[in-house]
Design a protein around this motif. Structure first.
Motif, PDB file in Angstrom:
ATOM      1  N   VAL A  48       0.858  -1.183   0.000  1.00 45.65           N
ATOM      2  CA  VAL A  48       0.000   0.000   0.000  1.00 45.65           C
ATOM      3  C   VAL A  48       0.895   1.234   0.000  1.00 45.65           C
ATOM      4  O   VAL A  48       1.977   1.242   0.597  1.00 45.65           O
ATOM      5  N   LEU A  49       0.439   2.255  -0.702  1.00 42.08           N
ATOM      6  CA  LEU A  49       1.036   3.589  -0.636  1.00 42.08           C
ATOM      7  C   LEU A  49      -0.048   4.533  -0.148  1.00 42.08           C
ATOM      8  O   LEU A  49      -1.204   4.438  -0.579  1.00 42.08           O
ATOM      9  N   ILE A  50       0.323   5.433   0.730  1.00 44.29           N
ATOM     10  CA  ILE A  50      -0.579   6.489   1.197  1.00 44.29           C
ATOM     11  C   ILE A  50      -0.090   7.799   0.601  1.00 44.29           C
ATOM     12  O   ILE A  50       1.104   8.113   0.646  1.00 44.29           O
ATOM     13  N   PHE A  51      -1.035   8.544   0.035  1.00 41.44           N
ATOM     14  CA  PHE A  51      -0.724   9.823  -0.603  1.00 41.44           C
ATOM     15  C   PHE A  51      -1.362  10.962   0.175  1.00 41.44           C
ATOM     16  O   PHE A  51      -2.500  10.855   0.630  1.00 41.44           O
ATOM     17  N   ARG A  52      -0.634  12.037   0.283  1.00 41.62           N
ATOM     18  CA  ARG A  52      -1.167  13.268   0.871  1.00 41.62           C
ATOM     19  C   ARG A  52      -0.900  14.385  -0.126  1.00 41.62           C
ATOM     20  O   ARG A  52       0.250  14.594  -0.530  1.00 41.62           O
ATOM     21  N   VAL A  57       3.595   9.347   0.812  1.00 40.63           N
ATOM     22  CA  VAL A  57       4.209   9.702   2.091  1.00 40.63           C
ATOM     23  C   VAL A  57       4.420   8.519   3.029  1.00 40.63           C
ATOM     24  O   VAL A  57       5.157   8.631   4.011  1.00 40.63           O
ATOM     25  N   ALA A  58       3.765   7.379   2.754  1.00 37.24           N
ATOM     26  CA  ALA A  58       3.883   6.227   3.649  1.00 37.24           C
ATOM     27  C   ALA A  58       3.605   4.950   2.871  1.00 37.24           C
ATOM     28  O   ALA A  58       2.922   4.969   1.840  1.00 37.24           O
ATOM     29  N   THR A  59       4.118   3.847   3.393  1.00 36.68           N
ATOM     30  CA  THR A  59       3.942   2.556   2.733  1.00 36.68           C
ATOM     31  C   THR A  59       3.976   1.435   3.747  1.00 36.68           C
ATOM     32  O   THR A  59       4.354   1.622   4.912  1.00 36.68           O
ATOM     33  N   GLY A  84      -1.307  10.824  10.669  1.00 37.04           N
ATOM     34  CA  GLY A  84      -2.276   9.766  10.409  1.00 37.04           C
ATOM     35  C   GLY A  84      -1.913   8.883   9.238  1.00 37.04           C
ATOM     36  O   GLY A  84      -2.614   7.912   8.947  1.00 37.04           O
ATOM     37  N   ALA A  85      -0.812   9.183   8.563  1.00 33.86           N
ATOM     38  CA  ALA A  85      -0.412   8.391   7.398  1.00 33.86           C
ATOM     39  C   ALA A  85      -0.059   6.958   7.785  1.00 33.86           C
ATOM     40  O   ALA A  85      -0.450   6.007   7.103  1.00 33.86           O
ATOM     41  N   VAL A  89      -1.869   3.365   6.660  1.00 32.94           N
ATOM     42  CA  VAL A  89      -1.200   2.174   6.117  1.00 32.94           C
ATOM     43  C   VAL A  89      -1.715   0.933   6.838  1.00 32.94           C
ATOM     44  O   VAL A  89      -2.135  -0.042   6.215  1.00 32.94           O
ATOM     45  N   VAL A  90      -1.694   0.973   8.164  1.00 33.75           N
ATOM     46  CA  VAL A  90      -2.125  -0.181   8.959  1.00 33.75           C
ATOM     47  C   VAL A  90      -3.585  -0.514   8.671  1.00 33.75           C
ATOM     48  O   VAL A  90      -3.934  -1.678   8.460  1.00 33.75           O
TER      49      VAL A  90
END
Length: 144
Positions: A48-52, A57-59, A84-85, A89-90
């Motif tokens: 997973v990738l988290i985008f802001r 910004v997170a994986t 919160g990134a 992810v979690v």
């Protein structure tokens, strides 16, 4: 924040590995040879990738091991910690595990990160210390 789930053949894996490199290799001194492993090319692994604001910004990743479904390589760029990134992810990985029928997920948390994972619903499964890349961890579990 937006998220993207993907497999090992997706070009987004390069971005995920870049985030992991910055966090684990540059910040924590983990050798790249230890950071990249066989699970990064396993077709069962989900990332997973988290985008802001459009920027990654997170994986993290979800793997299937002999002992069950395991989250790992969870990394948030330094400038985005506390936003919160990491929790996103979690949550995304736990939801993917739930969708695929896993009754629980486990992870090996760096000791300083245990309170973060407890806030995400995990509990320490055993007092034993697990060493990974020279860093102390404890096994944690979350029932889904």
């Amino acid at each position: 924040m937006n998220s993207k789930l993907f497999g090992c053949a997706d070009s987004a894996l390069e971005t995920a590995v870049s985030i992991r490199y910055q966090v684990f290799c540059e910040e924590q001194g983990v050798a790249l040879e230890e950071e990249i492993d066989r699970y990064d090319s396993d077709e069962k692994t989900r990332f997973v990738l988290i985008f802001r604001d459009g920027a990654p910004v997170a994986t993290g990743r979800l793997i299937v091991t002999e002992t069950g479904v395991k989250l790992g390589r969870i990394a948030t760029l330094k400038a985005y910690r506390g936003t919160g990134a990491g929790a996103a992810v979690v949550a995304a990985l736990c939801e993917e595990a739930r969708r695929n029928g896993a009754p629980s997920v486990q992870l090996d948390a760096q000791l300083h990160a245990i309170p973060f994972y407890e806030k995400c619903g995990f509990h320490v499964a055993a007092d034993a210390i697990i060493m990974d890349a020279g860093i102390a961890h404890k096994r944690m579990i979350k029932e889904l």
